[in-house]
Design a protein around this motif. Sequence first.
Motif, PDB file in Angstrom:
ATOM      1  N   GLU A 198       0.950  -1.477   0.210  1.00  0.00           N
ATOM      2  CA  GLU A 198       0.076   0.099  -0.085  1.00  0.00           C
ATOM      3  C   GLU A 198       0.927   1.454  -0.053  1.00  0.00           C
ATOM      4  O   GLU A 198       1.475   1.580   0.780  1.00  0.00           O
ATOM      5  N   SER A 199       0.065   2.260  -0.385  1.00  0.00           N
ATOM      6  CA  SER A 199       0.648   3.271  -0.655  1.00  0.00           C
ATOM      7  C   SER A 199       0.136   4.444  -0.746  1.00  0.00           C
ATOM      8  O   SER A 199      -1.445   4.712  -0.855  1.00  0.00           O
ATOM      9  N   GLY A 200      -0.092   5.897  -0.359  1.00  0.00           N
ATOM     10  CA  GLY A 200      -0.521   6.914   0.160  1.00  0.00           C
ATOM     11  C   GLY A 200      -1.399   7.330   1.141  1.00  0.00           C
ATOM     12  O   GLY A 200      -2.256   8.954   0.650  1.00  0.00           O
ATOM     13  N   GLY A 201      -1.130   7.032   2.373  1.00  0.00           N
ATOM     14  CA  GLY A 201      -1.593   7.402   2.796  1.00  0.00           C
ATOM     15  C   GLY A 201      -0.710   9.147   3.603  1.00  0.00           C
ATOM     16  O   GLY A 201       0.231   9.144   2.943  1.00  0.00           O
ATOM     17  N   GLY A 202      -0.907   9.093   4.656  1.00  0.00           N
ATOM     18  CA  GLY A 202      -0.330  10.952   5.150  1.00  0.00           C
ATOM     19  C   GLY A 202      -1.555  11.255   6.098  1.00  0.00           C
ATOM     20  O   GLY A 202      -2.686  10.523   6.184  1.00  0.00           O
ATOM     21  N   GLN A 237      -8.299   0.037  10.648  1.00  0.00           N
ATOM     22  CA  GLN A 237      -8.447  -0.216  11.810  1.00  0.00           C
ATOM     23  C   GLN A 237      -7.855   1.229  12.878  1.00  0.00           C
ATOM     24  O   GLN A 237      -6.594   1.465  12.437  1.00  0.00           O
ATOM     25  N   ALA A 238      -8.662   1.367  13.176  1.00  0.00           N
ATOM     26  CA  ALA A 238      -8.469   3.354  14.512  1.00  0.00           C
ATOM     27  C   ALA A 238      -8.038   2.098  15.710  1.00  0.00           C
ATOM     28  O   ALA A 238      -8.409   1.506  16.511  1.00  0.00           O
ATOM     29  N   PRO A 239      -7.840   2.611  16.006  1.00  0.00           N
ATOM     30  CA  PRO A 239      -6.943   2.950  17.469  1.00  0.00           C
ATOM     31  C   PRO A 239      -7.914   2.480  18.510  1.00  0.00           C
ATOM     32  O   PRO A 239      -8.692   2.756  18.746  1.00  0.00           O
ATOM     33  N   GLY A 240      -7.802   1.189  19.325  1.00  0.00           N
ATOM     34  CA  GLY A 240      -8.791   0.042  20.182  1.00  0.00           C
ATOM     35  C   GLY A 240      -9.838  -0.256  20.064  1.00  0.00           C
ATOM     36  O   GLY A 240     -10.879  -0.292  19.800  1.00  0.00           O
ATOM     37  N   LYS A 247     -13.444  12.827   7.073  1.00  0.00           N
ATOM     38  CA  LYS A 247     -13.541  13.397   8.599  1.00  0.00           C
ATOM     39  C   LYS A 247     -12.759  12.781   9.127  1.00  0.00           C
ATOM     40  O   LYS A 247     -11.914  11.764   9.352  1.00  0.00           O
ATOM     41  N   PRO A 248     -12.129  13.866  10.339  1.00  0.00           N
ATOM     42  CA  PRO A 248     -11.439  12.907  11.509  1.00  0.00           C
ATOM     43  C   PRO A 248     -11.215  11.155  11.788  1.00  0.00           C
ATOM     44  O   PRO A 248     -10.620  10.694  12.263  1.00  0.00           O
ATOM     45  N   GLU A 249     -13.118  10.946  11.550  1.00  0.00           N
ATOM     46  CA  GLU A 249     -13.536   9.625  11.789  1.00  0.00           C
ATOM     47  C   GLU A 249     -12.946   8.693  10.640  1.00  0.00           C
ATOM     48  O   GLU A 249     -12.750   7.202  11.163  1.00  0.00           O
ATOM     49  N   ASP A 250     -12.115   9.480   9.900  1.00  0.00           N
ATOM     50  CA  ASP A 250     -11.680   8.110   8.490  1.00  0.00           C
ATOM     51  C   ASP A 250     -10.032   7.711   9.227  1.00  0.00           C
ATOM     52  O   ASP A 250     -10.013   7.060   8.552  1.00  0.00           O
ATOM     53  N   THR A 251      -9.861   8.710  10.344  1.00  0.00           N
ATOM     54  CA  THR A 251      -8.553   8.321  10.518  1.00  0.00           C
ATOM     55  C   THR A 251      -8.125   7.048  11.336  1.00  0.00           C
ATOM     56  O   THR A 251      -9.014   6.495  11.947  1.00  0.00           O
ATOM     57  N   ALA A 252      -7.526   5.770  10.688  1.00  0.00           N
ATOM     58  CA  ALA A 252      -7.053   5.123  10.800  1.00  0.00           C
ATOM     59  C   ALA A 252      -6.296   3.952  10.056  1.00  0.00           C
ATOM     60  O   ALA A 252      -5.303   5.178   9.155  1.00  0.00           O
ATOM     61  N   VAL A 253      -5.442   2.929  10.237  1.00  0.00           N
ATOM     62  CA  VAL A 253      -4.323   1.936   9.389  1.00  0.00           C
ATOM     63  C   VAL A 253      -5.326   1.520   8.544  1.00  0.00           C
ATOM     64  O   VAL A 253      -6.267   0.644   8.540  1.00  0.00           O
ATOM     65  N   TYR A 254      -4.813   1.795   7.031  1.00  0.00           N
ATOM     66  CA  TYR A 254      -6.308   1.543   6.131  1.00  0.00           C
ATOM     67  C   TYR A 254      -5.018  -0.076   5.870  1.00  0.00           C
ATOM     68  O   TYR A 254      -3.944   0.123   4.891  1.00  0.00           O
ATOM     69  N   TYR A 255      -5.951  -1.173   5.233  1.00  0.00           N
ATOM     70  CA  TYR A 255      -5.621  -2.454   4.433  1.00  0.00           C
ATOM     71  C   TYR A 255      -5.586  -2.566   3.503  1.00  0.00           C
ATOM     72  O   TYR A 255      -7.111  -2.452   3.123  1.00  0.00           O
ATOM     73  N   CYS A 256      -5.271  -3.207   2.681  1.00  0.00           N
ATOM     74  CA  CYS A 256      -4.976  -3.624   1.149  1.00  0.00           C
ATOM     75  C   CYS A 256      -5.293  -5.127   1.464  1.00  0.00           C
ATOM     76  O   CYS A 256      -4.295  -5.588   1.554  1.00  0.00           O
ATOM     77  N   GLY A 279      -1.570  -6.724   3.452  1.00  0.00           N
ATOM     78  CA  GLY A 279      -0.706  -5.674   2.914  1.00  0.00           C
ATOM     79  C   GLY A 279       0.117  -5.211   4.609  1.00  0.00           C
ATOM     80  O   GLY A 279      -1.535  -5.410   5.397  1.00  0.00           O
ATOM     81  N   GLN A 280       0.647  -4.624   5.014  1.00  0.00           N
ATOM     82  CA  GLN A 280       1.489  -3.996   5.841  1.00  0.00           C
ATOM     83  C   GLN A 280       0.637  -2.717   6.319  1.00  0.00           C
ATOM     84  O   GLN A 280       0.741  -2.767   7.175  1.00  0.00           O
ATOM     85  N   GLY A 281      -0.281  -2.140   5.592  1.00  0.00           N
ATOM     86  CA  GLY A 281      -1.383  -0.922   5.945  1.00  0.00           C
ATOM     87  C   GLY A 281      -0.868  -0.023   5.805  1.00  0.00           C
ATOM     88  O   GLY A 281       0.937   1.001   5.422  1.00  0.00           O
ATOM     89  N   THR A 282      -1.400   1.150   5.292  1.00  0.00           N
ATOM     90  CA  THR A 282      -0.685   2.755   5.721  1.00  0.00           C
ATOM     91  C   THR A 282      -1.609   3.509   6.474  1.00  0.00           C
ATOM     92  O   THR A 282      -2.941   3.360   6.457  1.00  0.00           O
ATOM     93  N   GLN A 283      -1.198   4.422   7.081  1.00  0.00           N
ATOM     94  CA  GLN A 283      -1.826   5.067   7.942  1.00  0.00           C
ATOM     95  C   GLN A 283      -2.512   6.489   7.497  1.00  0.00           C
ATOM     96  O   GLN A 283      -1.305   7.059   6.722  1.00  0.00           O
ATOM     97  N   VAL A 284      -4.167   6.848   8.036  1.00  0.00           N
ATOM     98  CA  VAL A 284      -4.091   7.377   7.280  1.00  0.00           C
ATOM     99  C   VAL A 284      -4.939   8.466   8.796  1.00  0.00           C
ATOM    100  O   VAL A 284      -4.962   7.983   9.350  1.00  0.00           O
TER     101      VAL A 284
END
Length: 126
Positions: free
Chosen positions: A6-10, A39-42, A87-96, A117-122
């Motif tokens: 994965e790529s493109g997070g930020g 997956q968001a924290p917690g 939105k702020p609630e979209d904050t998470a690690v995104y996995y393919c 995949g290993q995930g990318t942080q958004v």
Amino acid sequence: QVQLIESGGGLVQAGGSLRLSCAASGRTFSSYVMGWFRQAPGKEREFVAAINWSGTNTAYADSVKGRFTFSRDNAKNTVYLQMNSLKPEDTAVYYCAAVQTVYDTVLSTALAYRYWGQGTQVTVSS
């Protein structure tokens, strides 16, 4: 064996956009159903979107419907998740995720997918 990168997070402000990419190895990419989870924290990992072999059929979680668009380019072995109006609630690690299937379908359950995949942080700031 399929590898997903994965790529493109930020970091982006609320209302902004990001496009995630997921590049897959392997020769039979066009027979793989693809998915995005986050997956968001917690919190538990949750379904975001799925796409069938040809990209003609997609499925989305209600929380992202109308804002996210899932597409694929089989010639490049790559899928894309265009995320708008973040939105702020979209904050998470995104996995393919990927799975080779016998039938052309979409899958929204994490257990159905074989490769991850290993995930990318958004991160979406308010």
